[in-house]
Motif scaffolding. Sequence first.
Motif, mmCIF file in Angstrom:
data_model
loop_
_atom_site.group_PDB
_atom_site.id
_atom_site.type_symbol
_atom_site.label_atom_id
_atom_site.label_comp_id
_atom_site.label_asym_id
_atom_site.label_seq_id
_atom_site.Cartn_x
_atom_site.Cartn_y
_atom_site.Cartn_z
ATOM 1 N N LYS A 1 2.900 2.776 4.437
ATOM 2 C CA LYS A 1 2.130 1.824 3.859
ATOM 3 C C LYS A 1 0.850 2.054 3.328
ATOM 4 C CE LYS A 1 4.327 -2.341 6.105
ATOM 5 N NZ LYS A 1 4.167 -3.218 7.375
ATOM 6 N N ILE B 1 8.211 -2.537 3.255
ATOM 7 C CA ILE B 1 7.230 -1.688 2.873
ATOM 8 C C ILE B 1 6.805 -2.377 1.298
ATOM 9 C CG2 ILE B 1 6.663 0.601 1.482
ATOM 10 C CD1 ILE B 1 8.774 1.709 3.518
ATOM 11 N N TYR B 2 5.390 -2.619 1.533
ATOM 12 C CA TYR B 2 4.805 -3.518 0.113
ATOM 13 C C TYR B 2 5.039 -2.738 -1.144
ATOM 14 C CZ TYR B 2 2.313 -5.162 4.131
ATOM 15 O OH TYR B 2 2.144 -5.754 5.410
#
Length: 491
Positions: free
Chosen positions: A269, A305-306
């Motif tokens: 991240k 996870i963005y």
Amino acid sequence: MELGYNSVFEKEQFEHYALDKPNKDFITVLLAIDSTMTFEKSNEIKMEIDDYLIGLKERIDRYNSKKKVKYIFNKVHDRFFRKYELDAYFPDIFESATYNCVSGTALYAYAFDFFGVPYQIKETPIHVFLVAYPQEYNILVETTLPGKAGSYVPSESMMKRAVDELVDLKIYTAEQVSSIGYNKAYNDYYYGDENITKKDLVGIQYYNKGIIFLNDSKFELAYENMLKSSVVYKNKKTEIFNEGVLSLLMDQVDFSDIENFKWLVSYAKISDDTDYLKYKLHNILSNENWEEDNLERVESKLNKIYDLKLRNELLVVLYSYEAERAHKYQRTSEALMYAEKIYKISPDDIDAKNYIALAEIEKMALKNVSAIRLVELDELLEKYPFLEEFGIYQRYQVYLYSFLAANSFHNNKNDAAQGYLLQLEGILGDENRESTDFDHRAIGEAYGEAGAYFYRNGQKESAINILNRGMKFSPENENIKRKIRLIKKSY
């Protein structure tokens, strides 16, 4: 990654304060860093502070601004502070009268708020302090220096001497000082324009705790405290610290425990080192001690996870590992499932195409051979246009058309057989013949049955001609050679 708390009390107070909820309490959240702290105990400490400050109020009201600051400073210092220690935290003030610049500044900030004294909190790379009455007197409040030295108003002569030294050091030019004046030059340099808040002090306390754990090589605890710090203390150094600690954790953590996979997700991240993350993930997946359901949990964690691009790249690593493993164990349907996941993310992935080609053709080859397979093959090619590039697809076509041609000639269906044979010869063209290993037994069956068909119908010349066509594509084919020999003997 979720914040790790030492107690329910810390969780409630920290989250309450971090979200700026009504009735948030500065003193209580400072105390929450102590894992043994309770609401009752924190209430007692807050009452102790408030009662003491109330006792000072009557006399404080008689003083002017400068004397008020001096009086508050000395009284608070005498009552609560005894020993300075670098690694002290706010609760230590009330356990052992131990303090540092952060906890001391926090208590003075609370006292100044209590008495309505305007102030600013300043931060340097290694220190924090206060400036009281910043618009009028710039009274420095240095918590680590008790007595007279701890609270003072810089004199004109002192400011001039300090600024002249800055000019000598070429930090200021004489023209700059002449333009803005000694007072502003001094304040700008020593106090700066940037202030921090009480919320920042809460974060700095956790930051300092993270540093202590880092120095003791307790990386997980270091990161957990730094993560809490970054929630309330918006400073670039917490980001740098977090990435540094997580990179250390990547080499220290035992990833055979699936619970530790959270550290890779946390690192993903904040890091842009995609190649390292992919390499590390593959190493983790290769752990032979993992249970089967761990891989499902990894997929779930990676989906948190963005960054979509990074998430997909890591998912491709996971699915490729799964597809390869399933393929090695000859679990065709499972290999196909993961290959299709890769293909959906990355349509140009050659491994995904390969697994799909192998799995789909293998599934089809297990079915009975009939003309319906041609329809299915066309549907498969429409779904996966890339299949034409793969040898297994071309080999299956050769096998299928060879079988259908042979079967049709055997059953005296010449028109259908000739159509299948023309399709077969199109696939067996010079270009393909050189690059693909075909099933020569199937080719021999097709042309052998073709020769037999014409021979049965008394067309020996046509039989020889069609067998010779077959020899062009399979020159060493014993089945075709044998049929030619038999027909020639019959002349």
